[in-house]
Design an enzyme around this catalytic site. Structure first.
Site, PDB file in Angstrom:
ATOM      1  N   ASP A 144     -15.030  20.596 -33.164  1.00 55.60           N
ATOM      2  CA  ASP A 144     -14.637  20.349 -31.772  1.00 55.60           C
ATOM      3  C   ASP A 144     -15.219  18.991 -31.381  1.00 55.60           C
ATOM      4  O   ASP A 144     -16.338  18.901 -30.879  1.00 55.60           O
ATOM      5  CB  ASP A 144     -15.218  21.466 -30.890  1.00 55.60           C
ATOM      6  CG  ASP A 144     -14.349  21.781 -29.688  1.00 55.60           C
ATOM      7  OD1 ASP A 144     -13.300  21.147 -29.532  1.00 55.60           O
ATOM      8  OD2 ASP A 144     -14.734  22.662 -28.908  1.00 55.60           O
ATOM      9  N   HIS A 256     -14.593  30.276 -20.036  1.00 57.83           N
ATOM     10  CA  HIS A 256     -15.769  30.693 -20.797  1.00 57.83           C
ATOM     11  C   HIS A 256     -16.429  31.902 -20.126  1.00 57.83           C
ATOM     12  O   HIS A 256     -17.114  32.682 -20.784  1.00 57.83           O
ATOM     13  CB  HIS A 256     -16.792  29.556 -20.895  1.00 57.83           C
ATOM     14  CG  HIS A 256     -16.334  28.409 -21.735  1.00 57.83           C
ATOM     15  ND1 HIS A 256     -15.597  27.373 -21.220  1.00 57.83           N
ATOM     16  CD2 HIS A 256     -16.509  28.136 -23.053  1.00 57.83           C
ATOM     17  CE1 HIS A 256     -15.333  26.498 -22.182  1.00 57.83           C
ATOM     18  NE2 HIS A 256     -15.874  26.942 -23.306  1.00 57.83           N
ATOM     19  N   ASP A 326      -7.649  29.826 -28.329  1.00 61.80           N
ATOM     20  CA  ASP A 326      -8.952  29.320 -27.927  1.00 61.80           C
ATOM     21  C   ASP A 326      -9.992  30.323 -28.437  1.00 61.80           C
ATOM     22  O   ASP A 326      -9.656  31.417 -28.899  1.00 61.80           O
ATOM     23  CB  ASP A 326      -9.020  29.175 -26.404  1.00 61.80           C
ATOM     24  CG  ASP A 326     -10.062  28.156 -25.955  1.00 61.80           C
ATOM     25  OD1 ASP A 326     -10.910  27.761 -26.776  1.00 61.80           O
ATOM     26  OD2 ASP A 326     -10.024  27.754 -24.769  1.00 61.80           O
TER      27      ASP A 326
END
Length: 537
Positions: A144, A256, A326
Site C-alpha cells: 500500500d 475502518h 478493500d
C-alpha cells in the site's frame, strides 16, 4: 502501455477473421468455394467491425482466460479457496511469510509497516514468498504505497508527497514519469502490485479519511491525474490497483471504523465520483479495489459484498480485470460479519481477490464450506482464481519501459507546488528569510535548502510560516500549507503556497519556488473560493 496490448488485439482480429470465414448466414447466398468474394468479404467485415480491445492493460485473450479457467477448475477446493486470499504480512521474518503462503496455498501477501525494515529485508521477504511453493504462476506480492500519509515504503524508496500534488500538477506528463519512477523502485524490491492510485474525489474537510490522498475535487482533473499515474505504473510493469470504487472521498464516515452510507444516487455518482474510475478502466486499468461503502440503490450491504456493485463495475463500466476487496479486517466488515461469512459473501457477489481477512484460516474454511453447502458456486470461485492467476502470470512477463527520473519526489514537488500571489514573476525570497512553524524536520530542511541557495536564514527577510494544513489562520509574508490546503485563504499573506507534502524533496522544491529558481507548476486541485489571488500556474 497501449503498445503492449496491440499484439493481443491482433490475435483477437485473427480470431474474428476465422469466425467470419466459418460462420454462415442462412438468409444470405453462399458464394462458391472458388469465388474470391468469400475471403474479401470476410476481411472487409472484420475491418468494418473490429473486435473491441480488452480492458486489461496487457490484453490477455479469451483463449488465455479459458486456459486459466481450466487450470482453476483442476485445483482441489481447498487450494482454490486459498488462492483468492491475500494475507497481511506484519513481520520481517522471511520463513514465516513463506509458511503463511504455503500453509493454505494463499494467492499472496500485502506487506504492512512492521514487515518493512530496509531494502535488503524487503527483498528477502519477497524472495521467500515467491518461492513458497511450486505453483505454476507467480505469487501476489503487494504493498500500500500511495505517497504522503499512506506510505509503507517511506524508509525504503524515495518518499513522495501526497497524490494531491499530482492532482495539482498541470503537466501530467511529469505525473506519469514520476509514478513510473516510483513503481520502478517498488519493482526492484520484488513487489509487483501497488494499491494505488487513489481514484476517489474528495469533498473537502468533511472527508475524514481520503483528503490529500485524492487528486482533487474536479472529476475531469482527477481522471486525467489517475490516467497518468496508471500509465506510469504500467511503464514500470507494476500492476496498479484503482481505489476505492465507487468513491470513498464523498462519504463522511471512516470505513475502518463503521460502514459509510453513500447518500448520492448512482446517477449522481456516475456524473461525478465514478468518472475517474470509468476513464482509467477505458484506458486499461487491470485491477480495481471495491470499498466498504453502502450505496442504497445497490442494497444495504457494503459494495464489497453487494452483487449489484460488481454488476455495475463489469456491465456499466466494462471492467474485465481483477476486482479486489478493500481490507476485510476493517470495522465496516468485522462489526457485521465473521471472517468466513465475509469471504464467502464477497466472492459470491463478484470479488476476485479477498484482501486481509481478519482470520486467514476462517476465511479459507468459510469459502470451502460455502461451496460445499451451495452458497457459493465452484464456477464463481474458479472465475476469481482464473482472473487473479492470469493477471499475475501475464504481468510477470511484461518488460518495463520506464526511464526513471533521478529525483522523482523533487520533480513532483516542483510540478505540484501551488503558488497564489499578486506578482508571479517576482521571487518571494532574495537575500534573507525567516522560517517559523511546522515540525523541526521540514523547517530545518527548508532552512538548509534556502541556505544552499545563498539565502541568509533567520533575523530578517520575508516571514514564512509553515503549517501542517491550511486550517490555522496566520499572518505572514508567505504562508505555506504542507498538507490539505483547505482554509489556507483565511490567512493574511502576500503569497499562499501549498506543497501537499513535507518531505525533504518537497522542501527543496519549495525553496526553488520561493527564490524563483523554479516555477510552481500547480493549480489549485480543490475549490479555494476565498483565495485573493489566482494560482500562478
Amino acid at each position: 502501455m497501449a503498445s503492449r496490448a496491440l499484439p493481443a488485439v491482433l490475435v483477437a482480429a485473427v480470431g474474428a477473421l476465422a469466425a467470419c470465414t466459418s460462420a454462415a448466414d442462412p438468409a444470405a447466398p453462399s458464394p462458391s468455394a472458388s469465388s474470391p468474394a468469400a475471403p474479401v468479404a470476410a476481411v472487409a467485415a472484420a475491418v468494418a467491425s473490429p473486435p473491441p480491445e480488452p480492458n486489461l492493460a496487457w490484453g490477455p485473450t479469451e483463449a488465455m482466460m479459458d486456459d486459466a479457467l481450466a487450470r482453476a477448475a483442476a485445483l482441489p477446493l481447498e487450494d482454490a479457496a486459498g488462492q483468492v486470499v491475500v494475507a497481511a504480512v506484519g513481520s520481517p521474518d522471511p520463513p514465516a511469510a513463506a509458511d503463511l503462503v504455503a500453509r493454505h496455498g494463499l494467492g499472496g501477501v500485502i506487506l504492512m509497516g512492521d514487515a518493512i525494515t530496509d531494502a535488503d529485508g524487503v527483498k528477502a521477504l519477497t524472495a521467500a514468498v515467491s518461492a513458497a511453493d511450486d505453483r505454476e504462476w507467480p505469487v501476489w506480492i503487494s504493498v500500500d504505497e500511495e505517497g504522503g500519509l499512506v506510505s509503507r515504503l517511506r524508509e525504503v524508496i524515495t518518499p513522495m508527497p501526497s497524490f494531491m500534488a499530482a492532482g495539482a500538477a498541470t503537466d501530467k506528463t511529469v505525473v506519469e514519469r514520476v509514478y513510473a519512477s516510483q513503481a520502478a523502485q517498488i519493482r526492484d524490491l520484488g513487489i509487483g502490485i501497488d494499491f494505488a492510485p487513489v481514484a476517489d474525489m474528495t469533498v473537502g474537510p468533511s472527508d475524514p479519511i481520503i483528503r490529500t490522498r485524492s487528486a482533487g475535487d474536479r472529476a475531469e482533473d482527477v481522471a486525467a491525474t489517475v490516467e497518468a499515474a496508471v500509465a506510469g505504473f504500467a511503464d514500470a510493469a507494476v500492476v496498479p490497483v484503482l481505489k476505492h470504487f465507487p468513491g470513498h472521498g464523498s462519504v463522511t464516515t471512516d470505513s475502518h471504523r463503521e460502514l459509510p452510507v453513500q447518500e448520492a444516487s448512482v446517477a449522481e455518482l456516475a456524473a461525478r465520483d465514478l468518472i475517474p474510475f470509468a476513464r482509467a478502466i477505458d484506458g486499461g486499468a487491470p485491477a480495481v479495489m471495491v470499498a466498504h461503502i453502502a450505496v442504497p440503490e445497490w442494497g444495504d450491504e457494503p459494495a464489497t459484498l453487494q452483487p449489484e456493485a460488481y454488476a455495475y463495475l463489469r456491465e456499466e463500466l466494462g471492467f474485465t480485470g481483477v476486482a479486489v476487496t478493500d481490507a476485510l479486517n476493517m470495522g465496516a466488515i468485522v462489526n457485521h460479519h465473521g471472517p468466513g461469512e465475509a469471504a464467502a459473501l464477497a466472492l459470491a457477489a463478484g470479488a476476485d481477490v479477498l484482501l486481509m481477512p481478519a482470520s486467514v484460516d476462517d476465511a479459507v474454511a468459510g469459502i470451502v464450506a460455502a461451496v460445499q453447502e451451495g452458497g457459493l458456486s465452484r464456477e464463481r470461485l474458479d472465475q476469481a482464481v482464473a482472473r487473479m492467476t492470469l493477471m499475475l502470470e501475464w504481468s510477470a512477463g511484461v518488460e518495463p519501459e520506464a526511464v526513471p527520473l533521478a529525483d522523482p519526489a523533487y520533480a513532483l514537488g516542483v510540478a505540484g507546488t501551488t503558488l497564489a500571489t499578486a506578482d508571479c514573476d517576482a521571487p518571494l525570497v532574495t537575500e534573507a528569510a525567516t522560517v517559523v512553524g511546522a515540525a523541526p524536520r521540514p523547517r530545518a530542511a527548508l532552512e538548509d535548502a534556502l541556505r544552499d541557495r545563498g539565502v541568509a536564514v533567520g533575523g530578517g527577510g520575508p516571514r514564512i510560516v509553515l503549517m501542517g494544513s491550511g486550517r490555522d489562520a496566520v499572518a505572514a509574508d508567505v504562508v505555506v500549507s504542507m498538507g490539505a490546503p483547505f482554509g489556507l485563504e483565511r490567512s493574511d499573506a502576500d503569497a499562499y503556497i501549498a506543497t501537499y507534502g513535507s518531505t525533504d524533496a518537497s522542501m527543496r522544491a519549495l525553496a526553488d519556488v520561493l527564490t524563483g529558481a523554479a516555477a510552481a507548476g500547480g493549480a489549485w486541485p480543490v475549490a479555494m473560493p476565498g483565495m485573493p489571488f489566482a494560482a500562478c500556474a
